[in-house]
Design an enzyme around this catalytic site. Structure first.
Site, PDB file in Angstrom:
ATOM      1  N   VAL A 211     -11.357  -0.655   5.705  1.00  0.00           N
ATOM      2  CA  VAL A 211     -12.472  -1.554   5.393  1.00  0.00           C
ATOM      3  C   VAL A 211     -12.755  -1.521   3.898  1.00  0.00           C
ATOM      4  O   VAL A 211     -13.056  -0.471   3.331  1.00  0.00           O
ATOM      5  CB  VAL A 211     -13.755  -1.166   6.160  1.00  0.00           C
ATOM      6  CG1 VAL A 211     -14.868  -2.165   5.866  1.00  0.00           C
ATOM      7  CG2 VAL A 211     -13.489  -1.094   7.653  1.00  0.00           C
TER       8      VAL A 211
ATOM      9  N   ILE B  50     -13.263   0.895  -1.754  1.00  0.00           N
ATOM     10  CA  ILE B  50     -14.701   1.214  -1.753  1.00  0.00           C
ATOM     11  C   ILE B  50     -14.998   2.311  -0.733  1.00  0.00           C
ATOM     12  O   ILE B  50     -14.722   2.149   0.451  1.00  0.00           O
ATOM     13  CB  ILE B  50     -15.552  -0.031  -1.415  1.00  0.00           C
ATOM     14  CG1 ILE B  50     -15.200  -1.197  -2.340  1.00  0.00           C
ATOM     15  CG2 ILE B  50     -17.031   0.299  -1.487  1.00  0.00           C
ATOM     16  CD1 ILE B  50     -15.877  -2.507  -1.962  1.00  0.00           C
TER      17      ILE B  50
ATOM     18  N   GLU C  35      -2.555 -15.505   1.001  1.00  0.00           N
ATOM     19  CA  GLU C  35      -1.195 -15.467   1.520  1.00  0.00           C
ATOM     20  C   GLU C  35      -0.745 -16.874   1.862  1.00  0.00           C
ATOM     21  O   GLU C  35      -1.568 -17.794   1.974  1.00  0.00           O
ATOM     22  CB  GLU C  35      -1.156 -14.575   2.758  1.00  0.00           C
ATOM     23  CG  GLU C  35      -1.450 -13.131   2.399  1.00  0.00           C
ATOM     24  CD  GLU C  35      -1.258 -12.184   3.557  1.00  0.00           C
ATOM     25  OE1 GLU C  35      -0.502 -12.522   4.479  1.00  0.00           O
ATOM     26  OE2 GLU C  35      -1.872 -11.113   3.517  1.00  0.00           O
TER      27      GLU C  35
ATOM     28  N   LYS D 136     -13.180  -5.889  10.348  1.00  0.00           N
ATOM     29  CA  LYS D 136     -13.933  -4.922   9.546  1.00  0.00           C
ATOM     30  C   LYS D 136     -15.374  -4.814  10.050  1.00  0.00           C
ATOM     31  O   LYS D 136     -15.951  -3.718  10.068  1.00  0.00           O
ATOM     32  CB  LYS D 136     -13.903  -5.345   8.079  1.00  0.00           C
ATOM     33  CG  LYS D 136     -12.498  -5.222   7.483  1.00  0.00           C
ATOM     34  CD  LYS D 136     -12.373  -5.993   6.196  1.00  0.00           C
ATOM     35  CE  LYS D 136     -10.983  -5.833   5.579  1.00  0.00           C
ATOM     36  NZ  LYS D 136     -10.745  -6.767   4.474  1.00  0.00           N
TER      37      LYS D 136
ATOM     38  N   VAL E  25       0.839  -1.209   0.000  1.00  0.00           N
ATOM     39  CA  VAL E  25       0.000   0.000   0.000  1.00  0.00           C
ATOM     40  C   VAL E  25       0.875   1.262   0.000  1.00  0.00           C
ATOM     41  O   VAL E  25       0.677   2.170  -0.816  1.00  0.00           O
ATOM     42  CB  VAL E  25      -0.962   0.006   1.219  1.00  0.00           C
ATOM     43  CG1 VAL E  25      -1.801   1.290   1.226  1.00  0.00           C
ATOM     44  CG2 VAL E  25      -1.862  -1.222   1.194  1.00  0.00           C
TER      45      VAL E  25
ATOM     46  N   GLU F 123     -10.378   5.281   5.944  1.00  0.00           N
ATOM     47  CA  GLU F 123     -11.232   4.752   4.868  1.00  0.00           C
ATOM     48  C   GLU F 123     -10.693   3.430   4.305  1.00  0.00           C
ATOM     49  O   GLU F 123     -11.460   2.520   3.958  1.00  0.00           O
ATOM     50  CB  GLU F 123     -11.324   5.796   3.746  1.00  0.00           C
ATOM     51  CG  GLU F 123     -12.226   5.416   2.598  1.00  0.00           C
ATOM     52  CD  GLU F 123     -13.680   5.285   3.008  1.00  0.00           C
ATOM     53  OE1 GLU F 123     -14.289   6.291   3.357  1.00  0.00           O
ATOM     54  OE2 GLU F 123     -14.195   4.163   2.985  1.00  0.00           O
TER      55      GLU F 123
ATOM     56  N   GLY G 287      -5.468  -4.655  -2.564  1.00  0.00           N
ATOM     57  CA  GLY G 287      -4.498  -4.370  -3.620  1.00  0.00           C
ATOM     58  C   GLY G 287      -3.875  -3.007  -3.381  1.00  0.00           C
ATOM     59  O   GLY G 287      -4.509  -2.113  -2.810  1.00  0.00           O
TER      60      GLY G 287
ATOM     61  N   ASP H 129      -9.919 -11.302   9.623  1.00  0.00           N
ATOM     62  CA  ASP H 129      -9.862 -10.047   8.877  1.00  0.00           C
ATOM     63  C   ASP H 129     -11.265  -9.443   8.727  1.00  0.00           C
ATOM     64  O   ASP H 129     -11.482  -8.258   8.987  1.00  0.00           O
ATOM     65  CB  ASP H 129      -9.231 -10.334   7.497  1.00  0.00           C
ATOM     66  CG  ASP H 129      -9.251  -9.125   6.596  1.00  0.00           C
ATOM     67  OD1 ASP H 129      -8.359  -8.278   6.721  1.00  0.00           O
ATOM     68  OD2 ASP H 129     -10.173  -9.034   5.760  1.00  0.00           O
TER      69      ASP H 129
HETATM   70  N1  LIG Z   1      -2.392  -4.980   0.945  1.00  0.00           N
HETATM   71  C1  LIG Z   1      -3.685  -4.679   0.824  1.00  0.00           C
HETATM   72  O1  LIG Z   1      -4.330  -4.979  -0.180  1.00  0.00           O
HETATM   73  C2  LIG Z   1      -4.370  -3.939   1.943  1.00  0.00           C
HETATM   74  C3  LIG Z   1      -5.733  -3.587   1.787  1.00  0.00           C
HETATM   75  C4  LIG Z   1      -6.382  -2.867   2.796  1.00  0.00           C
HETATM   76  C5  LIG Z   1      -5.675  -2.535   3.944  1.00  0.00           C
HETATM   77  N2  LIG Z   1      -4.352  -2.919   4.068  1.00  0.00           N
HETATM   78  C6  LIG Z   1      -3.678  -2.571   5.310  1.00  0.00           C
HETATM   79  O2  LIG Z   1      -2.593  -1.708   4.999  1.00  0.00           O
HETATM   80  C7  LIG Z   1      -1.534  -1.917   5.933  1.00  0.00           C
HETATM   81  C8  LIG Z   1      -0.255  -2.220   5.159  1.00  0.00           C
HETATM   82  O3  LIG Z   1      -0.440  -3.393   4.368  1.00  0.00           O
HETATM   83  P1  LIG Z   1       0.598  -3.799   3.215  1.00  0.00           P
HETATM   84  O4  LIG Z   1      -0.061  -4.893   2.464  1.00  0.00           O
HETATM   85  O5  LIG Z   1       1.079  -2.603   2.498  1.00  0.00           O
HETATM   86  O6  LIG Z   1       1.786  -4.408   4.102  1.00  0.00           O
HETATM   87  P2  LIG Z   1       3.269  -4.765   3.627  1.00  0.00           P
HETATM   88  O7  LIG Z   1       3.352  -4.877   2.145  1.00  0.00           O
HETATM   89  O8  LIG Z   1       3.727  -5.897   4.474  1.00  0.00           O
HETATM   90  O9  LIG Z   1       4.109  -3.453   4.037  1.00  0.00           O
HETATM   91  C9  LIG Z   1       4.398  -3.140   5.369  1.00  0.00           C
HETATM   92  C10 LIG Z   1       5.430  -2.016   5.380  1.00  0.00           C
HETATM   93  O10 LIG Z   1       5.694  -1.660   6.721  1.00  0.00           O
HETATM   94  C11 LIG Z   1       7.118  -1.617   6.922  1.00  0.00           C
HETATM   95  N3  LIG Z   1       7.398  -1.945   8.312  1.00  0.00           N
HETATM   96  C12 LIG Z   1       7.170  -3.096   8.968  1.00  0.00           C
HETATM   97  N4  LIG Z   1       7.536  -2.988  10.254  1.00  0.00           N
HETATM   98  C13 LIG Z   1       7.994  -1.727  10.404  1.00  0.00           C
HETATM   99  C14 LIG Z   1       8.534  -0.994  11.499  1.00  0.00           C
HETATM  100  N5  LIG Z   1       8.658  -1.551  12.709  1.00  0.00           N
HETATM  101  N6  LIG Z   1       8.915   0.286  11.298  1.00  0.00           N
HETATM  102  C15 LIG Z   1       8.816   0.857  10.068  1.00  0.00           C
HETATM  103  N7  LIG Z   1       8.299   0.213   8.993  1.00  0.00           N
HETATM  104  C16 LIG Z   1       7.922  -1.056   9.176  1.00  0.00           C
HETATM  105  C17 LIG Z   1       7.690  -2.616   5.949  1.00  0.00           C
HETATM  106  O11 LIG Z   1       9.050  -2.313   5.686  1.00  0.00           O
HETATM  107  P3  LIG Z   1       9.906  -3.112   4.580  1.00  0.00           P
HETATM  108  O12 LIG Z   1       9.402  -2.635   3.246  1.00  0.00           O
HETATM  109  O13 LIG Z   1      11.286  -2.673   4.837  1.00  0.00           O
HETATM  110  O14 LIG Z   1       9.635  -4.565   4.833  1.00  0.00           O
HETATM  111  C18 LIG Z   1       6.776  -2.392   4.744  1.00  0.00           C
HETATM  112  O15 LIG Z   1       7.268  -1.325   3.968  1.00  0.00           O
HETATM  113  C19 LIG Z   1      -2.018  -3.045   6.855  1.00  0.00           C
HETATM  114  O16 LIG Z   1      -2.603  -2.488   8.005  1.00  0.00           O
HETATM  115  C20 LIG Z   1      -3.068  -3.746   6.044  1.00  0.00           C
HETATM  116  O17 LIG Z   1      -4.040  -4.398   6.828  1.00  0.00           O
HETATM  117  C21 LIG Z   1      -3.709  -3.609   3.097  1.00  0.00           C
END
Ligand SMILES: NC(=O)c1ccc[n+]([C@@H]2O[C@H](COP(=O)([O-])OP(=O)(O)OC[C@H]3O[C@@H](n4cnc5c(N)ncnc54)[C@H](OP(=O)(O)O)[C@@H]3O)[C@@H](O)[C@H]2O)c1
Length: 429
Positions: free
Chosen positions: A133, A137, A191, A206, A16, A130, A305, A202
């Site tokens: 959840v 959307i 995953e 929500k 994200v 936003e 995504g 999850d």
């Molecule tokens: N992915 C989706 O489709 C999606 C959809 C809705 C909501 N979300 C929410 O968005 C959030 C992020 O999801 P994501 O999929 O983007 O996760 P992700 O790809 O695992 O990215 C997590 C990021 O956080 C960094 N990080 C982890 N621990 C850290 C720390 N202690 N200090 C500083 N940075 C740290 C990681 O660093 P590195 O890059 O160095 O590993 C990475 O850049 C979550 O809360 C998730 O529930 C995600």
């Protein structure tokens, strides 16, 4: 237009966060025009500083997220790390140092939303989420703002794309759960450890967030009844088809008929093919809202995504920046209704029950008596069998979950009932 840029600190630059940074850069001129001031990426906190991050100046990258949020000149902290800690401490530290916060973190909001809202209010800052959840959307803002004058009675949705992809595969191909999960994993929809999705954690987070906003009351993750979808079988889909239904993992938040309490739950359920949620295919999400004045509303789109989720995050960044320029804050927590969250036993719905029974005279009457004794009224019964074994499919009228549980316990004690093959709630009728 003011010229001092608004400074944004990005905590996390993964799926994200990297898209948030990209859109902030590529849409900079439009964002400036819409906000009324330039927005500047002031720092990016990550865990692994040596990774190549396209489009991000290396000098912005830090592993010290705490120092970044304590700088004192940050206007907006965007938390897209995920998980409870260090995200929670970083968000509260951000408020203490004068920043507003945009987060996509459903797990944290569902667990500690009240405390985070209190911290935002104490420091006169915004907390927007936003993206937490259903990804792209628009849902939180419509519930929190557009429907603020209406009375929402029910929110029912498909809020997890992974499980919808798996169930849709099972429905369209006749595949079993494991086969459909394997395909979802191979295509990147699930995953390596799919527990959070398939066991409903999850979706439950929500559901807690949606229920709290819809009913103006506090609903935490622990208040949400949760059942996963790993036990759903190809046979369940065959039964659903016979009833003109399909099976979805639903998050359902309801106000009790007397208005005095609410419930929130996540479980697989049969829904009629005629219901708008039945046609939500693949990894898409959709949420169906019922309210007094507006009637029925449906929100549909990509629920996850990088780019879709970043769209929601950017919308929040724009809103929070506008508030800061105007010296205002947006709506905070609204929990004035203080409604109790009732246990699952109080939920009233219909049930589809498959029983393996002895194929002999009087069994049907025995089973019907058990339903009657527990106050559960039968709508339809279908019986099939041969060679001394038979199956009975019972569909009930609306009954409480407690009454149904009592019925099933009593059925299991009957000599003539060899087993309870499946119990599935029927929703959306
Ligand atoms: N992915 C989706 O489709 C999606 C959809 C809705 C909501 N979300 C929410 O968005 C959030 C992020 O999801 P994501 O999929 O983007 O996760 P992700 O790809 O695992 O990215 C997590 C990021 O956080 C960094 N990080 C982890 N621990 C850290 C720390 N202690 N200090 C500083 N940075 C740290 C990681 O660093 P590195 O890059 O160095 O590993 C990475 O850049 C979550 O809360 C998730 O529930 C995600």
């Amino acid at each position: 237009m003011r010229t001092r840029p608004l400074k944004v600190a990005l905590l996390g630059c993964g799926v994200v966060g990297s898209e948030v940074a990209r859109i902030m850069t590529t849409h900079a001129d439009d964002l400036t025009a819409r906000i009324g001031a330039p927005v500047e990426l002031a720092g990016v906190a990550v865990r692994r500083p040596d990774r190549v991050r396209e489009g991000i100046a290396p000098e912005l990258v830090t592993t010290d997220a705490t120092a970044l949020v304590k700088r004192g000149d940050i206007d907006v902290v965007v938390e897209v790390i995920g998980g409870i800690e260090p995200a929670r401490t970083l968000i509260t530290t951000a408020f203490e140092h004068g920043a507003s916060v945009v987060s996509a973190n459903k797990a944290l909001l569902a667990q500690d939303g009240a405390a985070l809202h209190a911290a935002a209010e104490e420091h006169g800052r915004d907390l927007y989420y936003e993206a937490a959840v259903a990804g792209a959307i628009p849902l939180i803002r419509p519930l929190r703002e557009s429907l603020a004058g209406d009375k929402i009675n029910r929110v029912m949705g498909i809020v997890n794309g992974t499980t919808n992809f798996i169930l849709d595969k099972m429905d369209s191909t006749g595949a079993g759960y494991q086969e459909a999960l394997d395909e979802a994993t191979a295509l990147g929809y699930a995953e390596a450890d799919p527990t959070a999705d398939v066991e409903g954690f999850d979706a439950a987070a929500k559901a807690a967030i949606l229920a709290a906003i819809a009913f103006h009351t506090r609903v935490r993750l622990d208040d949400v009844h949760r059942e996963g979808m790993t036990e759903v079988t190809a046979a369940d889909f065959a039964s659903a088809k016979e009833m003109g239904c399909t099976i979805k993992l639903l998050a359902i938040c309801e106000r009790a008929e007397d208005g005095g309490s609410v419930t929130a739950r996540v479980h697989p359920a049969m829904i009629p093919l005629s219901h708008p949620l039945a046609s939500v295919r693949g990894a898409y999400n959709a949420v169906f809202v019922e309210s007094d004045a507006a009637g029925q509303l449906m929100f549909y789109g990509p629920g996850a995504g990088g780019s879709p989720t970043a769209s929601a995050v950017l919308g929040d960044i724009v809103a929070v920046c506008r508030n800061r320029i105007g010296g205002a804050t947006g709506p905070g927590e609204s929990a004035y209704a203080a409604l109790p969250v009732s246990p699952m036993g109080d939920v009233v719905t219909r049930y589809h029950i498959s029983l393996d029974v002895a194929d002999k005279p009087g069994v049907l009457a025995q089973v019907a008596t058990v339903f009657a004794e527990h106050g559960v009224s039968i709508d339809t019964v279908r019986q099939s069998g041969k060679d001394g074994e038979a199956s009975l499919v019972v569909v009930t009228h609306r009954a409480s979950d407690a009454a149904l549980t009592g019925t099933v316990e009593a059925l299991r004690k009957l000599d003539t009932v060899r087993g309870v093959a499946s119990i599935m709630r029927v929703e959306g009728e």
